[in-house]
Write a protein that holds these residues in place. Structure first.
Motif, mmCIF file in Angstrom:
data_model
loop_
_atom_site.group_PDB
_atom_site.id
_atom_site.type_symbol
_atom_site.label_atom_id
_atom_site.label_comp_id
_atom_site.label_asym_id
_atom_site.label_seq_id
_atom_site.Cartn_x
_atom_site.Cartn_y
_atom_site.Cartn_z
ATOM 1 N N THR A 69 31.682 -19.894 -19.108
ATOM 2 C CA THR A 69 30.772 -19.404 -18.173
ATOM 3 C C THR A 69 31.597 -18.771 -16.922
ATOM 4 O O THR A 69 32.667 -19.363 -16.635
ATOM 5 N N GLY A 70 30.907 -17.945 -16.043
ATOM 6 C CA GLY A 70 31.436 -17.445 -14.829
ATOM 7 C C GLY A 70 30.995 -18.635 -13.470
ATOM 8 O O GLY A 70 31.512 -19.707 -13.837
ATOM 9 N N SER A 71 30.868 -17.884 -12.534
ATOM 10 C CA SER A 71 30.642 -18.608 -11.366
ATOM 11 C C SER A 71 29.089 -19.339 -11.530
ATOM 12 O O SER A 71 28.474 -19.144 -12.499
ATOM 13 N N VAL A 72 29.173 -20.538 -10.917
ATOM 14 C CA VAL A 72 28.259 -21.562 -11.034
ATOM 15 C C VAL A 72 27.591 -21.746 -9.728
ATOM 16 O O VAL A 72 28.395 -22.112 -8.660
ATOM 17 N N ALA A 87 22.339 -26.795 -11.324
ATOM 18 C CA ALA A 87 23.512 -25.849 -11.581
ATOM 19 C C ALA A 87 23.108 -24.564 -12.175
ATOM 20 O O ALA A 87 22.222 -24.962 -13.307
ATOM 21 N N GLU A 88 23.420 -23.516 -11.708
ATOM 22 C CA GLU A 88 22.772 -22.183 -12.218
ATOM 23 C C GLU A 88 23.881 -21.434 -12.648
ATOM 24 O O GLU A 88 25.021 -21.202 -11.869
ATOM 25 N N ILE A 89 23.696 -20.448 -13.873
ATOM 26 C CA ILE A 89 24.704 -19.398 -14.089
ATOM 27 C C ILE A 89 23.852 -18.268 -14.537
ATOM 28 O O ILE A 89 22.730 -18.189 -15.021
ATOM 29 N N ASP A 90 24.374 -17.174 -14.443
ATOM 30 C CA ASP A 90 23.728 -15.983 -14.964
ATOM 31 C C ASP A 90 23.850 -15.504 -16.425
ATOM 32 O O ASP A 90 22.935 -14.680 -16.894
ATOM 33 N N ARG A 91 24.700 -15.862 -16.797
ATOM 34 C CA ARG A 91 24.906 -15.395 -18.357
ATOM 35 C C ARG A 91 25.248 -16.661 -19.315
ATOM 36 O O ARG A 91 26.192 -17.256 -19.380
#
Length: 277
Positions: A69-72, A87-91
């Motif tokens: 995953t990318g940025s968190v 904690a959130e991720i976009d993809r």
């Protein structure tokens, strides 16, 4: 004798005679979002000394659940009086006609066990579309991540049906049409059914899940971001349209009971604006 008792107690204390500490448990919620993102809510403050440690652990867990995953984005919140780290991720998965996702929880279980959480209850929440998640012995999408026990590998399949959104979008259209006809037509015989149509559309909005059907568009990859937010609430506009229609029906009922009514012939046209009989 007293000295002997004290000596025995001291020996027991030195040998660990005290009761062992209770096993600490934590819980977390893994939520997949309709637009392809995800977030993890971690309730594990009992063994950690600060909010910063909880946030750091939540970040490691979401990276373990969704490798690559990318940025968190991480923040601290409070739900039902209990603090947690989100904690959130976009993809997290690729949207499409039949999205499929495999979540291996073993790395997350190791992260939790390393911080002293030997038994973590994990709850999985999916978008409100047709979906399967397994293996799921509980039937409630609940799993325990226990130290020394093989962690579950969860396979998720989703089947979005975008046409269901178009179906519920007919409700506000019918509601608007009913309100327009009810307020501006010149015949009560047509105005009353039109107002009833608007009220019926409003009453059907909640049982048909009008506010949840936008998820089908997001999971299918047809909409995302702000457009998906607007599409999700658009079918709910049928609700406020039902209120003036219900008021008009009430006014018409009172007038028919108390006021003089013409049984035959055409009704007189409205005096000024054509609104209310």
């Amino acid at each position: 004798m007293t000295l002997l008792v004290l000596a025995v107690l001291a020996v027991l204390a030195g040998c660990g005679g005290a009761a062992p500490p209770r096993e600490q448990r934590s819980r977390m919620e893994v939520v997949l979002l309709a637009g392809g993102g995800a977030h993890v809510d971690l309730y594990a403050a009992g063994r950690l000394r600060s909010d910063a440690e909880v946030r750091a652990l939540a970040q490691r867990i979401i990276r373990a659940l969704f490798p690559g995953t990318g940025s968190v984005r991480v923040r601290t919140g409070k739900g039902r009086g209990a603090p947690f780290a989100r904690a959130e991720i976009d993809r997290a998965y690729r949207t499409g006609r039949r999205p499929f996702l495999r979540i291996d929880t073993s790395a997350a279980a190791r992260e939790l066990a390393a911080r002293g959480f030997d038994d973590t209850l994990m709850k999985l929440r999916l978008p409100p579309v047709s979906a399967t998640a397994g293996p799921d012995k509980s039937g409630n999408r609940l799993w325990h991540l226990r130290k020394g026990v093989p962690a579950p590998v969860i396979q998720i399949g989703m089947r979005p049906e975008p046409e269901r959104w178009y179906g519920v979008m007919a409700l506000p259209v019918l509601g608007a049409l009913g309100v327009a006809l009810a307020f501006f037509v010149r015949r009560r015989a047509l105005a009353a059914p039109a107002a009833g149509l608007a009220v019926a559309a409003a009453l059907l909005a909640l049982p048909l899940g009008a506010g949840r059907r936008g998820a089908d568009l997001g999971v299918a990859g047809l909409l995302g971001g702000r457009a998906l937010d607007v599409a999700s609430v658009a079918p709910l506009t049928a609700l406020p349209l039902g209120m003036p229609a219900a008021m008009l029906l009430g006014a018409m009922a009172v007038r028919s009971l108390r006021g003089p009514g013409a049984r035959h012939g055409h009704e007189a046209p409205p005096r000024d604006t054509g609104v209310f009989w």
